[in-house]
Design an enzyme around this catalytic site. Structure first.
Site, mmCIF file in Angstrom:
data_model
loop_
_atom_site.group_PDB
_atom_site.id
_atom_site.type_symbol
_atom_site.label_atom_id
_atom_site.label_comp_id
_atom_site.label_asym_id
_atom_site.label_seq_id
_atom_site.Cartn_x
_atom_site.Cartn_y
_atom_site.Cartn_z
ATOM 1 N N GLU A 192 0.825 -1.206 0.000
ATOM 2 C CA GLU A 192 0.000 0.000 0.000
ATOM 3 C C GLU A 192 0.864 1.264 0.000
ATOM 4 O O GLU A 192 1.803 1.393 0.776
ATOM 5 C CB GLU A 192 -0.926 0.019 1.232
ATOM 6 C CG GLU A 192 -1.882 -1.169 1.307
ATOM 7 C CD GLU A 192 -2.902 -1.213 0.172
ATOM 8 O OE1 GLU A 192 -3.054 -0.191 -0.532
ATOM 9 O OE2 GLU A 192 -3.533 -2.270 -0.020
ATOM 10 N N ARG A 199 -17.847 -1.739 5.620
ATOM 11 C CA ARG A 199 -18.858 -2.504 4.876
ATOM 12 C C ARG A 199 -19.526 -3.524 5.786
ATOM 13 O O ARG A 199 -20.711 -3.829 5.657
ATOM 14 C CB ARG A 199 -18.140 -3.190 3.699
ATOM 15 C CG ARG A 199 -18.957 -4.074 2.808
ATOM 16 C CD ARG A 199 -18.075 -4.666 1.703
ATOM 17 N NE ARG A 199 -16.908 -5.385 2.225
ATOM 18 C CZ ARG A 199 -16.930 -6.656 2.629
ATOM 19 N NH1 ARG A 199 -18.038 -7.357 2.559
ATOM 20 N NH2 ARG A 199 -15.829 -7.239 3.108
ATOM 21 N N CYS A 252 -7.797 -2.169 8.177
ATOM 22 C CA CYS A 252 -6.422 -2.119 7.671
ATOM 23 C C CYS A 252 -6.001 -0.678 7.380
ATOM 24 O O CYS A 252 -4.912 -0.242 7.769
ATOM 25 C CB CYS A 252 -6.282 -2.968 6.414
ATOM 26 S SG CYS A 252 -6.384 -4.727 6.777
ATOM 27 N N HIS A 256 -1.071 -5.855 1.903
ATOM 28 C CA HIS A 256 -2.264 -6.703 1.838
ATOM 29 C C HIS A 256 -1.905 -8.014 1.138
ATOM 30 O O HIS A 256 -1.157 -8.018 0.157
ATOM 31 C CB HIS A 256 -3.388 -6.003 1.055
ATOM 32 C CG HIS A 256 -4.363 -5.285 1.929
ATOM 33 N ND1 HIS A 256 -4.618 -3.933 1.809
ATOM 34 C CD2 HIS A 256 -5.166 -5.721 2.948
ATOM 35 C CE1 HIS A 256 -5.537 -3.577 2.706
ATOM 36 N NE2 HIS A 256 -5.881 -4.639 3.410
HETATM 37 N N1 PCA Z 1 -8.098 -7.123 6.455
HETATM 38 C C1 PCA Z 1 -9.085 -6.096 6.706
HETATM 39 C C2 PCA Z 1 -9.009 -5.817 8.175
HETATM 40 C C3 PCA Z 1 -8.244 -6.953 8.775
HETATM 41 C C4 PCA Z 1 -7.634 -7.642 7.624
HETATM 42 O O1 PCA Z 1 -6.829 -8.582 7.697
HETATM 43 C C5 PCA Z 1 -8.913 -4.853 5.812
HETATM 44 O O2 PCA Z 1 -8.418 -4.979 4.686
HETATM 45 O O3 PCA Z 1 -9.286 -3.752 6.231
#
Ligand code: PCA
Length: 206
Positions: A78, A88, A141, A165
């Protein structure tokens, strides 16, 4: 150099979170950097304080947070976190903020301060699909990425921080419709190792 690497607990009805499962597989030392692993709650109001406790306890030079992005087909590093919480689905404590700022007086966004492009290059160099992402979403996140960068800017100026991610793991995809993107857990863990290696290198560009 010490690197704190966090992974979220499972959320949204999943039995595991590949982020934490991969983080916990990492060795304790990567490219000379000491690795401290921390599982954090998938809860808006608790996640950031859990990371800050880790910062207090371990005094890391770098904080890398890792989360699951179900539906993405590759590892994504990111670039930016935005000052917005818009959930959501409820988090693990039932909180579901809608259109709320994370920091009412904070800037609209922060850029990652880990070497995003070098991480992508190193992960790809090891044969694992990886891209830059320009949205960390608006769920927990993004909340962690934004608030850790906010903390670094305000209270811990020596710390570099960022977010990665990862896709669903293969074991999660077994339960899902055909065509659901996934990556084997070993590969996800290897990608994180490559990411840490890029952060531990001295010469890098953001
Ligand atoms: N993914 C979520 C929150 C926790 C995770 O592992 C997100 O992308 O916000």
């Amino acid at each position: 150099m010490r690197i704190l690497i966090t992974g979220f607990e499972p959320f949204g009805g999943e039995k595991v979170n590949p982020a934490w499962e991969a983080v916990r597989m990492l060795p304790d030392t990567i490219a000379g950097a000491e690795i401290v692993k921390l599982q954090i709650p998938t809860v808006f109001s608790e996640s950031v304080s859990a990371v800050e406790r880790g910062i207090h306890t371990y005094h890391p030079d770098v904080v890398i947070s890792v989360g699951q992005a179900g539906g993405r087909s590759c590892v994504t590093v990111e670039k930016v976190a935005i000052n917005l919480a818009d959930a959501r689905i409820p988090d693990n404590a039932g909180e579901q903020p809608v259109d709320e700022p994370l920091q009412p007086d904070g800037p609209a966004a922060y850029f990652a301060t880990i070497p995003v492009k070098n991480i992508v290059a190193n992960v790809r160099g090891h044969g694992i699909p990886c891209h830059i992402s320009y949205t960390a979403g608006t769920y927990v996140c993004n909340c962690v990425m934004y608030n850790v960068l906010h903390l670094a800017a305000a209270k811990y100026p020596g710390i570099r921080a960022g977010f990665i991610h990862v896709p669903f793991s293969a074991e999660q995809a077994v339960e899902k419709p055909a065509g659901t993107p996934f990556m084997p857990l070993m590969t996800i863990a290897e990608s994180l190792e490559c990411a840490v290696e890029a952060c531990a290198a001295k010469d890098y560009c953001l």
